[in-house]
Design an enzyme around this catalytic site. Structure first.
Site, PDB file in Angstrom:
ATOM      1  N   LYS A 273     -19.406  40.067  -4.150  1.00 32.32           N
ATOM      2  CA  LYS A 273     -21.033  40.200  -4.106  1.00 32.32           C
ATOM      3  C   LYS A 273     -21.445  38.879  -3.959  1.00 32.32           C
ATOM      4  O   LYS A 273     -20.790  37.586  -3.901  1.00 32.32           O
ATOM      5  CB  LYS A 273     -21.240  40.489  -5.833  1.00 32.32           C
ATOM      6  CG  LYS A 273     -22.799  40.653  -5.754  1.00 32.32           C
ATOM      7  CD  LYS A 273     -22.860  41.068  -7.338  1.00 32.32           C
ATOM      8  CE  LYS A 273     -24.334  41.250  -7.772  1.00 32.32           C
ATOM      9  NZ  LYS A 273     -24.496  41.639  -9.147  1.00 32.32           N
TER      10      LYS A 273
ATOM     11  N   SER B 269     -24.654  45.644 -14.354  1.00 33.38           N
ATOM     12  CA  SER B 269     -24.732  45.686 -12.819  1.00 33.38           C
ATOM     13  C   SER B 269     -23.377  45.592 -12.066  1.00 33.38           C
ATOM     14  O   SER B 269     -23.402  45.995 -11.091  1.00 33.38           O
ATOM     15  CB  SER B 269     -25.249  44.231 -12.458  1.00 33.38           C
ATOM     16  OG  SER B 269     -26.623  44.232 -12.632  1.00 33.38           O
TER      17      SER B 269
ATOM     18  N   SER C  60     -26.806  45.506 -10.021  1.00 33.64           N
ATOM     19  CA  SER C  60     -27.125  44.952  -8.764  1.00 33.64           C
ATOM     20  C   SER C  60     -25.928  44.773  -7.951  1.00 33.64           C
ATOM     21  O   SER C  60     -26.105  44.305  -6.748  1.00 33.64           O
ATOM     22  CB  SER C  60     -27.808  43.434  -9.180  1.00 33.64           C
ATOM     23  OG  SER C  60     -26.617  42.704  -9.817  1.00 33.64           O
TER      24      SER C  60
END
Length: 456
Positions: free
Chosen positions: A70, A164, A140
């Site tokens: 990420k 997330s 996210s």
């Protein structure tokens, strides 16, 4: 091929790290223009690592395995943009702790994946769902979940502040593990809310999650929240669930949940009972305070982190994130302290609850992936809920308490969209969650890659 299967094939020299990496890079080249999972693809870096892995001795349990990170996680020399124009041109000076541990275990970085800007959202609008490109990826860590679901990485790392990791894992039909707060160090990882942030793996199987966690877990004094927890065996063994107590919530977790999700999760719970677990009805405490506590902690902490850049370059933030950051500056110290007190009480009550059962099984999210651009969900009782509030509602308790949570795929709804079951447990008892999740998925057919380019 799962992470565990790929690692074993490489160890036995039945599979070349070069061939595996090239297959993943071809998959990215083919699919990512439609899916938008990656901020940057580090193809040459991955090829160099794979070539060294093919030529050298085994470096560790992830030797030659392609991984995606990420875009909050620092890798020396690579951008960490947090999917934001605020960070345009930024490059990391050093590896984050988790990136260094993955490199030390032999993993090959194939790229950095999109996040909802600064991880402040539950949709990741740049990225499309791997099962239906007209639907949201979830956030996210949407880019990481889509990359794994579509075969563009063998596994990936995400972060979880209000769900997330688990939300996009559930919406894309993969496994997402939020470890206990402090188990996996966050040094070198861009923060959203320092008292709620966690780093964890997104994988194709529960066994893979345990293998990844065995590399990631461990104390690092550079993260003030890092805990010197005892070493545990995270890779689950094949065993039944005899004697294990599974809590089934009678409130909250099945309230305002799509019928297909409730039915699939209850079938999965029944399967746990068939494997030897004892089902125990439980009452979830302090449910009316969950979302107020989550937002009361997260919003002011996020605004404090962004205070300087919000004043220096406010127009570089996307509109939804800027509004949240500005709103956070309006919360009072009293609001924040009340949220802290509520968290303390909630943690105490959850601790007592988990003395009566070993794990709690419930839906990960109340709705499958909504169409891109949809802003709210209207429930049969007339309640209107924003998409973000709906997705965070069932995942927030594990962030507030800091207790571990695992999302496992348990089927699809009538539109073919994935459904996730969430397993919640005691602090630092990830091994128990992984045991339960692994026992469930052992009897399931092999999980296919997502259709990846399917539309409505």
């Amino acid at each position: 091929m799962s992470l565990a299967a790929a690692a074993e094939a490489i160890r036995a020299r039945r599979l070349s790290p070069v061939d595996l990496t090239e297959a993943v890079l071809r998959r990215i080249e083919e699919l990512d223009p439609q899916l938008g999972a990656f901020v940057a693809v580090t193809a040459e870096r991955a090829r160099e690592t794979a070539s060294k892995a093919a030529a050298g001795d085994q470096r560790g349990p992830l030797h030659g395995i392609p991984v995606a990170l990420k875009d909050l996680i620092d890798v020396a020399g690579e951008p960490t943009t947090a999917s934001s124009q605020v960070r345009a041109g930024h490059r990391a000076d050093a590896d984050s702790t988790v990136a260094a541990r993955l490199t030390g275990a032999g993993a090959a970085l194939v790229g950095k994946t999109h996040t909802h800007e600064f991880a402040y959202g539950l949709t990741t609008p740049q990225t499309r769902n791997a099962w239906n490109s007209g639907r949201i990826a979830g956030g996210s860590s949407g880019g990481s979940a889509v990359a794994v679901a579509a075969g563009m990485a063998t596994f990936a790392l995400g972060t979880d502040t209000g769900g997330s990791i688990r939300v996009p894992a559930a919406l894309n039909g993969v496994v997402g593990l939020k470890p206990t707060y402090g188990l996996v160090p966050r040094h070198g990882v861009t923060s959203l809310s320092w008292s709620l942030d966690h780093v964890g793996p997104i994988t194709r199987t529960v066994e893979d999650a345990g293998l990844a966690l065995s590399v990631l877990a461990g104390h690092d004094p550079r993260d003030p929240a890092s805990v010197p927890a005892p070493t545990a065996r995270y890779r689950p063994a094949a065993e039944d669930l005899a004697g294990l107590r599974v809590g089934v919530p009678g409130n909250y977790f099945f309230d305002r949940v799509e019928p297909d999700i409730a039915a699939a999760v209850r079938r999965a719970i029944a399967r746990l009972a068939a494997l030897g677990a004892r089902l125990v009805d439980v009452e979830i405490p302090m449910t009316r305070y969950v979302q107020a506590t989550q937002w009361g902690l997260m919003v002011p902490e996020a605004s404090a982190y962004h205070e300087r850049t919000l004043r220096a370059v406010p127009d570089r933030y996307t509109g939804d994130v800027r509004v949240l950051l500005e709103a956070g500056e309006l919360l009072t110290t009293g609001d924040y302290l009340r949220a802290q007190r509520a968290r303390t009480l909630m943690r105490q009550k959850w601790t007592r609850l988990l003395e009566t059962v070993d794990v709690i099984a419930a839906p990960t999210v109340p709705a499958t992936a909504v169409p891109s651009g949809q802003e709210s969900i209207t429930w049969p009782d007339g309640t209107v809920e924003s998409v973000s509030d709906a997705y965070v509602r069932l995942s927030a308790p594990a962030n507030i308490t800091g207790f571990p949570a695992l999302s496992v795929p348990v089927g699809h709804d009538r539109m073919g969209l994935p459904i996730g079951m969430q397993l919640l447990g005691r602090p630092f008892e990830e091994a128990t969650l992984l045991r339960v999740g692994h026992a469930y998925e052992r009897g399931e057919p092999a999980r296919p890659l997502a259709p990846a380019t399917a539309g409505d």
